[in-house]
Design a protein around this motif. Structure first.
Motif, PDB file in Angstrom:
ATOM      1  N   TYR A 254       0.830  -1.205   0.000  1.00  0.00           N
ATOM      2  CA  TYR A 254       0.000   0.000   0.000  1.00  0.00           C
ATOM      3  C   TYR A 254       0.862   1.251   0.000  1.00  0.00           C
TER       4      TYR A 254
ATOM      5  N   LEU B 129      -0.149   8.747   3.888  1.00  0.00           N
ATOM      6  CA  LEU B 129      -0.547   9.036   5.271  1.00  0.00           C
ATOM      7  C   LEU B 129       0.128  10.273   5.838  1.00  0.00           C
TER       8      LEU B 129
ATOM      9  N   GLN C  97      -4.956  11.055   6.583  1.00  0.00           N
ATOM     10  CA  GLN C  97      -4.864  10.432   7.914  1.00  0.00           C
ATOM     11  C   GLN C  97      -6.227  10.386   8.596  1.00  0.00           C
TER      12      GLN C  97
ATOM     13  N   TYR D 135      -8.547   7.933   6.837  1.00  0.00           N
ATOM     14  CA  TYR D 135      -8.157   6.548   7.133  1.00  0.00           C
ATOM     15  C   TYR D 135      -8.628   6.142   8.534  1.00  0.00           C
ATOM     16  N   ASN D 136      -8.421   7.021   9.522  1.00  0.00           N
ATOM     17  CA  ASN D 136      -8.848   6.726  10.897  1.00  0.00           C
ATOM     18  C   ASN D 136     -10.367   6.537  10.985  1.00  0.00           C
TER      19      ASN D 136
ATOM     20  N   ARG E 166     -12.492   5.715   8.553  1.00  0.00           N
ATOM     21  CA  ARG E 166     -12.937   4.512   7.839  1.00  0.00           C
ATOM     22  C   ARG E 166     -12.618   3.226   8.612  1.00  0.00           C
TER      23      ARG E 166
ATOM     24  N   THR F 238      -9.529  -1.027   4.329  1.00  0.00           N
ATOM     25  CA  THR F 238      -9.445   0.434   4.476  1.00  0.00           C
ATOM     26  C   THR F 238      -8.241   0.987   3.724  1.00  0.00           C
ATOM     27  N   ALA F 239      -7.091   0.291   3.807  1.00  0.00           N
ATOM     28  CA  ALA F 239      -5.889   0.756   3.109  1.00  0.00           C
ATOM     29  C   ALA F 239      -6.088   0.722   1.595  1.00  0.00           C
TER      30      ALA F 239
ATOM     31  N   THR G  37      -8.492   3.754   0.795  1.00  0.00           N
ATOM     32  CA  THR G  37      -7.977   5.090   1.119  1.00  0.00           C
ATOM     33  C   THR G  37      -6.617   5.365   0.490  1.00  0.00           C
ATOM     34  N   LEU G  38      -5.723   4.379   0.561  1.00  0.00           N
ATOM     35  CA  LEU G  38      -4.345   4.609   0.118  1.00  0.00           C
ATOM     36  C   LEU G  38      -4.079   4.084  -1.290  1.00  0.00           C
TER      37      LEU G  38
END
Length: 462
Positions: A287, A292, A298, A301-302, A304, A334-335, A338-339
């Protein structure tokens, strides 16, 4: 051997058998004088154009890379020979991964000649990539080149031998050459190089296929002068007379652009090769955690991952393994959203800014080709042609400067491991990673199983 059998052996081979999904029935090849790969971004541009036209194997001239080696970019492997001192000349091949298993041997003869042998169970194709001296060179250099070409042609072993590349030869429509070159050349009269290559073809039982197809002139010429007023057909393709029908089409592809005054010449070869199916390996997603560093990502991500963990209802189970699987899945999902996954780019500095500059040059070139006598379009193309080179150099310089700054920061914070890794990535005295092995006879090993067996044999003996 009877008379009938002997006469049948001399006939062109046209029958290929039945087509099935397990066989490659046509090999789309090409030849291209690319002027240079010794400049930032040139390799990425070249591979992008070759893959856009779905070329499987392209002979390259004027590679200008000092050392011989192999380089993989995207799905294409470039195998190049050495150049002369001062980054002059140099030939090579760009081979798609779908036919890489067919390679039996790549031989770098000299900076003007290289060969590539493709093999199958009952068929060997030898591609002889050449870059002949220009018309104004002295007789001694021309004789030296053609003597070397003759020696290479006679010494190579293969069913089908194809000579292709930048021969700097204008082949005319003289009747004496009709049997070997046809009557559809762009030029009326042959120059000295044209007479030499025609005589070479006659002596070796070859046919010049690049001048045998009736085409519009725009699909015949392979070189355009900088001012656009002179066009020549000087890149050619020759094949054994017996297999003359194996080449079904030869034409220039004017849309391909690698900032060269030569055009990409497409060659369609009708052959029958066995396909190779590669086993799909299980890979672990990497990822893009560098995202981040941005505050907004950030927070997203938190948020989600908290929502995902609540939905998993971890507190309702006492099984440790079940809890671990749910947490792992939550983090991965989630990664991924989001990422996203991290892509390994061969040249990370070749970003969207560089791509846009190259695209602007392509558009300007296409407009110029439509009307080469327009002063406005010529001036616009000239300006756009210089733009990508300057932008790519600037972006590469900024990329290296940022790495140096990060390395200095790592040094101040005593992160020596990260510092040395950054320095290692950008240092110049590196050795290219070789993608293939060689057997005891010096021939290339390209199949994965054969390479694994060679390594097993090496580790067992030593």
């Amino acid at each position: 051997m009877s008379v009938n059998e002997e006469s049948n052996n001399n006939k062109p081979r046209t029958r290929l058998g039945k087509k099935t999904g397990n066989w490659i029935s046509e090999l789309k090849c090409g030849t291209w004088n690319i002027r240079t790969l010794y400049k930032p971004g040139a390799t990425v541009e070249l591979v992008g154009e070759i893959e856009r036209y779905k070329m499987k194997c392209v002979a390259l001239q004027e590679v200008r890379l000092e050392d011989a080696g192999t380089t993989k970019v995207s799905q294409t492997t470039i195998m190049n020979g050495r150049s002369e001192r001062g980054h002059k000349l140099g030939t090579g091949f760009a081979v798609h991964e779908s036919v890489i298993h067919m390679i039996k041997e790549f031989k770098d003869v000299n900076p003007r000649i290289s060969t590539l042998t493709l093999k199958d169970k009952n068929l060997h194709i030898v591609l002889i990539n050449v870059h002949a001296p220009t018309e104004d060179k002295d007789e001694e250099k021309k004789e030296e080149f053609y003597n070397a070409l003759e020696e290479v042609f006679d010494s190579t072993v293969g069913n089908i031998k194809i000579v292709l590349g930048d021969l700097n030869a204008k082949i005319g429509k003289e009747k004496i050459y009709h049997n070997v070159a046809g009557a559809h050349s762009l030029h009326e009269h042959s120059n000295d190089n044209g007479s030499r290559i025609a005589n070479f073809a006659l002596g070796k039982g070859l046919i010049i296929k690049s001048t045998m197809f009736p085409r519009k002139d725009i699909f015949k010429y392979t070189w355009i002068s900088p001012d656009g007023r002179h066009k020549n057909q000087i890149d050619h393709v020759l094949i054994n007379n017996r297999f003359r029908n194996s080449i079904t089409n030869v034409r220039t592809l004017r849309g391909a652009d690698a900032d060269s005054d030569h055009l990409l010449v497409g060659i369609w070869i009708r052959v029958k090769f066995k396909k190779q199916y590669r086993r799909k390996l299980n890979t672990i997603d990497r990822y893009d955690i560098e995202k981040l560093e941005e505050v907004n990502i950030q927070k997203d991500y938190n948020r989600r991952i908290c929502e995902t963990l609540k939905g998993q209802q971890i507190t309702n189970t006492n099984d440790v393994n079940d809890v671990w699987i749910k947490i792992r899945n939550a983090v991965q999902q989630t990664a991924k959203i989001t990422l996203g996954t991290k892509k390994n780019r061969k040249k990370p500095w070749f970003n969207k800014i560089c791509e846009d500059a190259v695209q602007r040059r392509k558009i300007a070139r296409e407009e110029w080709l439509k009307d080469i006598y327009s002063e406005e379009r010529t001036a616009d193309f000239s300006r756009r042609r210089e733009e990508p080179h300057n932008i790519i150099r600037c972006e590469k310089r900024k990329y290296i400067q940022n790495i140096v700054k990060d390395a200095e920061q790592d040094f101040r914070l005593n992160r020596t491991r990260d510092m040395y890794k950054r320095v290692k990535d950008i240092k110049g005295d590196f050795k290219k990673k070789e993608l293939f092995l060689k057997d005891d006879d010096g021939l290339l090993i390209t199949a994965e199983k054969e390479m694994a067996e060679k390594w097993r044999e090496y580790l067992t003996n030593y």
